[in-house]
Design an enzyme around this catalytic site. Structure first.
Site, PDB file in Angstrom:
ATOM      1  N   GLY B  52       0.827  -1.510   0.187  1.00 23.12           N
ATOM      2  CA  GLY B  52      -0.506  -0.165   0.290  1.00 23.12           C
ATOM      3  C   GLY B  52       0.247   1.000   0.492  1.00 23.12           C
ATOM      4  N   HIS B  55       3.493   5.043   3.284  1.00 23.29           N
ATOM      5  CA  HIS B  55       4.751   4.702   4.077  1.00 23.29           C
ATOM      6  C   HIS B  55       5.842   4.993   3.663  1.00 23.29           C
ATOM      7  CE1 HIS B  55       2.082   1.562   5.875  1.00 23.29           C
ATOM      8  NE2 HIS B  55       2.328   0.626   4.733  1.00 23.29           N
ATOM      9  N   HIS B 217       0.291   0.830   9.923  1.00 21.43           N
ATOM     10  CA  HIS B 217      -1.397   1.399   8.760  1.00 21.43           C
ATOM     11  C   HIS B 217      -2.224   1.836   9.839  1.00 21.43           C
ATOM     12  CE1 HIS B 217       0.454  -2.272   7.139  1.00 21.43           C
ATOM     13  NE2 HIS B 217      -0.050  -0.896   5.969  1.00 21.43           N
TER      14      HIS B 217
END
Lengths: 334, 334
Positions: B52, B55, B217
């Protein structure tokens, strides 16, 4: 506001201890807050900077090859004392003189000037260059009364590189002034920041608002306005900057998109995208970019845009190698 | 929560556009979210990662010499699709095989496994190594069910360097597994994080509390507790980590103090100070350190501590040069 600290009064001292443990190639002098590289800058001008803490990676993160020889650390957002500045000058002077780089804050300017005078009395050649790149308070503010903000990174990088090439003190001072004159910055944020030990932020605005023209110490800007899409923010900041810089067809530019400490890099690159497209539309060649956190204000959610008009000399200097704890650059491959 | 974006649904696309404008030495493939270095990794194993977005600097910030050859970007905190992973594998394979490095998240593991199988059907040699360095959920969680968090940076750095040295695929996979087995991470935060387009954070805790064991997350941790001085937090996290690593007299270690996106670097160095002093007390030689933002969770105010037990080979690999948009390392001077 909560923070990951011990006693807030010890924050800078403990940070410095941690920093020196992590970067043993650097040296701390006595009980003061002067940090230098291990090797004195023999046979060339020494570059010294300093100011309040809380801006990391600035300033000590840039100590080393191609940037600073000494940094004087104040308390959080507070000017370092005169004695420490003088100690830094004495420590790194090898007879070729010392250039002090600083931002235009009255406390810093006063203390660095006093230390410079005292060093001159000891026979050390010292010059000062004061950065004034911030347009945050508006273009009607006299240039010599503007603050020094993230545009300073470009001064540090160019002057640090030129010093390693052996440029003399007067030329380095002139270079710093030239880069400063070719550089403008505007900042925006969604909040202020909270000093260690304080429970209140420097300012607060409502959700859905933004503050235009903020400084690097959580200073309030010149106006609080409804938050608009970031492309519109960029359009406006670049427009204001370019009313002074007058970048146009065929010009070359460097840009810094500087996160103020709490801004996801995702947002910085979305902002950079619009800056790059805007300059391309105007025929400006964006030859150097820095996107990330270069000069922060604790954990402020905001960013600043710096534009600089480049020439061949400053382009080359920005591309010279640097090797410091938080900025390393190798020669470009082409 | 307010953010500096345009339409939040466009955030990753626009970030990628900005990233490619800023780093033209990288290439984007088709309309997908595969980014690679311009030069294929001829004559050696290619290193691919992904996951994802949100980050950054992970993952695309580490594309280049000494680290990744391709990165597959998902939406914010979402796994990239199988087709993109397959495209990445095809693009960088030069006949020596492809190693996929990823964190232990079910969506990522499933999609990378499917893509690996499809690539194998095409005759491409593919192996996978899944990182499980996170102790956040507690040491009673089976090692193969733990998440991959900031310890992955040490896997990326060592494996990326070994690939450039020409190590074969099976050896690189083993190296990734060995580094993973020698590495543990624990995180702590003062808040969750808010996804673009969302108005609510992933979790909230009261002022004066901290969350122990958070993920990358904005996942809630295993306990919410009164905030204590950071030295006490470090003591506890290092203690938990070391119950598994068993670092003692004469051992060598690497550490990562990783900011989660909204944590001032001042705080990270105060935390590093305590880690360094603790390990020194135990006779552990702290030979490599990384203090900064390596793997963030948007603007989360928190940090993680990663410790890794070093040997001569991994020490050397961590010190090999790297040249990427957000991590550049030159050979140490000694």
């Amino acid at each position: 506001m909560s923070r990951f600290l011990n006693d807030p009064d010890d924050a800078v001292t403990e940070m410095l201890e941690g920093f020196l443990l992590a970067h043993p190639e650097l040296e701390r002098h006595g009980s003061s807050r002067v940090v230098t590289t291990a090797t004195p800058p023999a046979g060339r001008v020494a570059i010294v900077t300093g100011g309040g803490s809380g801006h990391k990676p600035a300033f000590i993160g840039y100590l080393g090859e191609g940037m600073f020889d000494a940094v004087v650390c104040g308390d959080v957002f507070a000017s370092p004392p005169v004695g420490s500045v003088l100690e830094a000058i004495r420590t790194v002077n090898t007879g070729q003189g010392v250039l002090l780089l600083l931002g235009n804050y009255s406390g810093d300017v006063m203390n660095f000037e006093m230390a410079a005078d005292m060093a001159r009395d000891e026979g050390i050649e010292v010059e000062m260059a004061v950065a004034t790149d911030d347009l945050g308070a508006g273009s009607n503010v006299r240039p010599d009364q503007r603050r020094g903000v993230s545009g300073q990174f470009l001064i540090w990088k160019t002057v640090g590189a030129a010093a390693r090439q052996g440029a003399p003190l007067t030329e380095l001072k002139q270079l710093a002034q030239d880069v400063n004159a070719a550089t403008r910055t505007m900042g925006v944020s969604l909040n202020g920041c909270t000093l260690p030990g304080s429970t209140k932020p420097t300012f607060s605005i409502e959700e859905g608002q933004m503050e235009i023209g903020v400084g690097h110490h959580g200073e309030r800007g010149r106006s609080t306005e409804p938050l608009v899409p970031v492309d519109d923010i960029v359009n406006r900041l670049v427009e204001e900057i370019n009313q002074e810089l007058q970048l146009g067809q065929g010009d070359r530019a460097a840009v810094v998109i500087n996160g103020l400490g709490g801004t996801p890099m995702l947002e910085l690159y979305v902002a950079y995208r619009r800056v790059a497209l805007l300059l391309r539309e105007r025929g400006v060649s964006l030859d150097v970019n820095f996107v990330g956190e270069y000069f922060t204000a604790l954990g402020m959610h905001g960013f600043s845009i710096t534009l600089m008009k480049l020439d061949d000399r400053t382009f080359d200097l920005l591309n010279e190698p640097a090797r410091t704890p938080h900025f390393t650059q190798t020669k470009p491959q082409n």
